[in-house]
Structures are given as structure tokens and as C-alpha cells.
Design an enzyme around this catalytic site. Sequence first.
Site, mmCIF file in Angstrom:
data_model
loop_
_atom_site.group_PDB
_atom_site.id
_atom_site.type_symbol
_atom_site.label_atom_id
_atom_site.label_comp_id
_atom_site.label_asym_id
_atom_site.label_seq_id
_atom_site.Cartn_x
_atom_site.Cartn_y
_atom_site.Cartn_z
ATOM 1 N N CYS A 63 155.509 27.400 23.971
ATOM 2 C CA CYS A 63 155.026 28.748 23.619
ATOM 3 C C CYS A 63 154.059 29.350 24.627
ATOM 4 C CB CYS A 63 154.338 28.731 22.261
ATOM 5 S SG CYS A 63 155.354 28.050 20.955
ATOM 6 N N HIS A 69 148.598 33.218 20.827
ATOM 7 C CA HIS A 69 148.622 31.897 21.473
ATOM 8 C C HIS A 69 148.294 31.929 22.961
ATOM 9 C CE1 HIS A 69 150.530 27.626 20.969
ATOM 10 N NE2 HIS A 69 149.226 27.617 21.100
#
Length: 585
Positions: free
Chosen positions: A78, A139
Site C-alpha cells: 500500500c 497511509h
Amino acid sequence: MMLRSRLVSLSWMWLLLSVCQSHGVTDDKPNIVLIMVDDLGIGDLGCYGNDTVRTPNIDRLASEGVKLKQNIAAASLCTPSRSAFLTGRYPIRTGMTSNTTNRVIHSLGVPGGLPVNETTFAALAKKEGYSTALIGKWHQGLNSRYRGDHAHHPHKYGFDFYYGLPFSLYNPCWPDPSRDAELAITHRVCVCVQLIAVTALTLALGRLTGWLCVPWFLMLLMALFIFLLGYFWLSSYTSGLYWNCIMMREDEITEQPMKADRAETIMMKEAVSFLERNREGPFLLFYSFLHVHEPLPTTEAFIGTSQHGLYGDNVEEMDFFMGKLLSAIDNFGLRNNTLVYLTSDHGGHLEARLGHAQLGGWNGVYKGGKGMAGWEGGIHVPGIVRWPGVLPAGSEIEEPTSLMDIVPTVAAVTGGTLPQDRVIDGRNLMPLLQGKVQESDHEFMFHYCGSFLHAARWNPKDSQAVWKVHYVTPVFQPPGAKACYETKYCTCSGDLVTYHDPPLLFDLSRDPSESTPLTGDTEPLYDLVINTVADALEEHKKTLTPVEQQLGVELNEDSIWLRPCCGVFPFCMCDKVGDVSTLEA
Ligand SMILES: *[C@@H]1O[C@H](CO)[C@@H](O)[C@H](O)[C@H]1NC(C)=O
Ligand SMILES: *[C@@H]1O[C@H](CO)[C@@H](O)[C@H](O)[C@H]1NC(C)=O
Ligand SMILES: *[C@@H]1O[C@H](CO)[C@@H](O)[C@H](O)[C@H]1NC(C)=O
Ligand SMILES: *[C@@H]1O[C@H](CO)[C@@H](O)[C@H](O)[C@H]1NC(C)=O
């Protein structure tokens, strides 16, 4: 006679010009909706060949737009993949890598994050007068020097509006099914501790000002008690839930901890309301799904409705929300003037399993998955682009494209300029999408695992071949397995990888599953390909400059002083949302 015909032709020209102009005004500054699904495998979608998972909304989007068939993520996890998507640059250039086993931002208490001098597609569009928003997963870091400094908040990267999960969904975020009871208990403990703290303070004040006579030892006991409770609170097994699973609106924490199964509903409401507020445009919305990452929080209405367990239920629910977003675009009359792009940050997570249940995605014919940067399954993702009237509906492109292409594409369609002081690895997609050119600009692509180069691909001009050269591959475990089940993620270096010298070679156009390596005996071009790719790699390395590793040991070290808190530290708990009926938007 001459004059009249001249007038006629002039007025024709004027008509043409004005038609072109009004066309130009609407088409030159389209709205942009970028949608990223988390951990979705390319094999999970109907339009990419899945015949049992139902994704009608995404399939329709594909039939109305262009389907990319060799769309490649810059990383297989990610944080680095998203950083490349946001900046158009390989993570090795921005420092969103590490040479340790930590290859993502691993908590909200770490000081690292996307460097703020990087330019995102949001910043480019904002400069051209766009309203910009990020809704969903981020993130890319949060705080840097102290709690609440929000040094890595989406606001710092050109997003005017933010609602979402600054970290990532992960298992502690949805400790179902005892979740509600557990929350209620912790809440009660929290209230108790606060009461005791207030009592103790009152007593202490009373003692100090002299109007109350409490023995000192009682005060000490009280202090010890509060200290112990605070300690247990901080280090409780639910700490992941409290410290990382939070939702924010702009700079404010709205839920700590989040209620995972209603998060997407609220996100979609925020998205629809952003579209409505900005229907006069132009706007750029990055909708970053929490679906379909573990632990797959799914609403009652979808549980048990697919043929593929909880994972399939969650994919179908994601498609349901896609439908909501697409119909909002239609309902506000934005369809023809909005470029919609859908992708996944990397391949499905093969090792995500609970007993026999598969909790991660399916990467179709491609080998490997999430965490594996060289094997195609880790990086070969869906890519759908729709812009009615500008892009041909229902077409497919086999040429290589990259998630990093979005930055230059946004620059091109918004009239922005790319930063000139750095290397941008992405390429403007528009000429390829519109069929003005037949070949992509990505002759070579480099596939990094953390900061280690694992593989490279070569799409030679004027050739159907897609060469893939592997220098390093992960060791699958247990022996005979097709992924790294014992470690849950494959590693990038050390004992659990194989170094190949000579490198492994495949031609993806003939062997998309990378099943049989070619050798000098079976492939006459073997030496030519290996040497050409090695030269390209040398050239690529010359363009790299050293940067600080954001995901390495130092900047990825968790500190309790950086963890976000919506109450009086360490009593961090709030719910500013109230009741929400799920699935509405
Ligand atoms: C469809 O997706 C499911 C869920 O990931 C997977 O188990 C199944 O194998 C896929 N089917 C096909 C034909 O790709
Ligand atoms: C990882 O990088 C650090 C510098 O950031 C360096 O000191 C260390 O030697 C590197 N380790 C490996 C295994 O390459
Ligand atoms: C959108 O474009 C299509 C053709 O590209 C056209 O048929 C349709 O009428 C347009 N809709 C609006 C609302 O302009
Ligand atoms: C951003 O700042 C860092 C640290 O000063 C530097 O190493 C890097 O080259 C800068 N990046 C860009 C794109 O200017």
C-alpha cells in the site's frame, strides 16, 4: 457574389470556432474522479474475466470506457504504491521505501511519511483552480514532530478536503463479533478512570489548599492506581484498534476507535456531498476505498450473499458503493464532463487466510500477489478510464501503463505543468487512450521490492513481446506453495529470496503466468534481451539520487507521543458521528 460567399464561409468558420470553443471549455477542464480499491485482485472483477463474483457497476464502467490490460503498480504494498500513484515517481526516488522488512508506514505513531516537497496530482489540479478532496484511506503518515502537528496530513499535499482513515484498515480495526461488548467495557473503564482522576485531583487540591485532610498514603495509592490504569490502557491488547483505527474529518478526529462496518457508508455520503457542493466544477476527487482489505468489515445485508465467502461478499459490497458513486455523478449531471479512473493499489493478498477461508483477492492467471514486486500477480492491476465523448467506449489497451501515469495525465487534462526539477516516471495517458498513438511510452519498467530491484520489463517498440527479467524472486513457503504462507508476506532480501545469475527470463505475451523460464537454448533472443535490459537498468540507476528512507528503521519507529488522540491523552476516545444507518448514501 464573392463577398457573400466570403461572408458565408466566415460565418461558418465562426460557427465552427464557437462550437470548438464551447467544446473546449467543457472538455479541457474535466472533473476528475480517481478511485482506488485496496488490495483488489485483477481476477476479482467480472470485466477482467471473473464469472462468479458479481461486479455489475464496475463492469458497466468498463463497457463505457477504456479497459487497460497491462496496468502496472509501482510497488506491491500500500504505502509505496500509493506514494507513486500520488506523485508519478518510483518510491525509490521519494524515499517511500526501506531495506528492512517494514515496507509500509506501520502505525500512526511514526514520524515518517511522504515528503511534503513532493507534488501530488491534487496539488497540480488545485493550482489550476480545482477543488480537491481525498476521501478514504491515506497511509502516507500523519504526525512528524509532535502529536497533532499533522505534518503528513492530506491537507499538506494539495487536498482541500479530507475525510477518512489516515492509516489503513487492518485486523485490529474489526475484532468481530465480540466487538461491541468489548467496546462497551473499555468505554466503562475509560469513564471510571476519568472519574477517579477527577476525584484524585480534587482531593489533591483540597489537601494542598488545606481545606481537606487526607492522609498522604491514600493520595499515593490513588496516584499509583491511576498510573497503573493508564499504563494498562496504553499498552492494552486493543491498542491497535485505539491508536490506528481512527477516522478524521479535516483535522479533527471524528471516531476513535472507528466503527469499521459503517465507515464506507459515511465515506460515500461525504463523497456525494462533495460532488454536490462542487457540481459547478472543476473538481478532483480521490476516492480511496477501505474495501477489500482484511479484515473485510461487511454490512449484514451483504454477508453470505456471494459465492466466495466473506471476501466475495466484500467485493460485491464494494461494487455496490461504486454504483452509488457513479449514480451520484449521473444525478448531478456530471457524467459527460468527468474523467473517472478506477484501479487497485496492487495485487490481491494470497496469504490472507483464516483456516480454509480465503480473505484475500485473486490475481487471475498471474503468479504471486501482494507483497511480491517481481511476479506479475503483485503488480498487474485493473485499470478503467471513462470520459464519455472523449474516450472510445468499450475499448481495450494491451500496451503497458502505470499507476504513475495519473500525475502527468492530470497535468495534461487540467492544463497544469509538471515539476521540472525532478524525474517524473509516469506518462500522459491521453494520446494512448484516445487512440492517437498505438504504443505506450513505457518501454522499460522497473519492479522494486522495498529498495531492492527484483525485476524489469521491456516492451520493445514494434513488437508484441513483453519481456520480463527477474534478478531476485521470493522463496515460497511451505515448499510447494504458491505464496509465502509461513511469513504472511514475502520478503525482499536475505534468506527468503533467491538471487538469479543468470536472470530468469519470460515473455509475458506467450507466458502470462511466468511458468517456464526461457533460456539461451529455448529463446534465440535471450542474450539480446538480458543485455538490453541490463543497459536500461544502468541508465535508470544513473537517474537515482540518495534520499532519506521514510519506511526504514528510524522514521518508522512508533512513539506514543505522536499517536493521535481526540481526548485528554492517554484517554483517547470519541464518537462525533452518532447513529448512521449503513448502506445509505
Ligand atoms: C473470481 O473471484 C473469486 C474471489 O476472489 C475467486 O475465488 C475465483 O477463483 C474467481 N474466478 C475466476 C473464474 O477467476
Ligand atoms: C539499510 O540502509 C541503511 C541506511 O539507511 C544502511 O545503514 C544499512 O546498512 C542498510 N542495510 C542493508 C541490509 O542494506
Ligand atoms: C453525453 O454525451 C452523450 C454522447 O457522448 C450524449 O448522447 C448525451 O446526450 C450527453 N449527455 C448530456 C447530459 O449532455
Ligand atoms: C525533498 O527534500 C529532501 C530533503 O531535503 C531532498 O532530499 C529531496 O531531494 C527533495 N525532493 C524534491 C523533489 O525536491
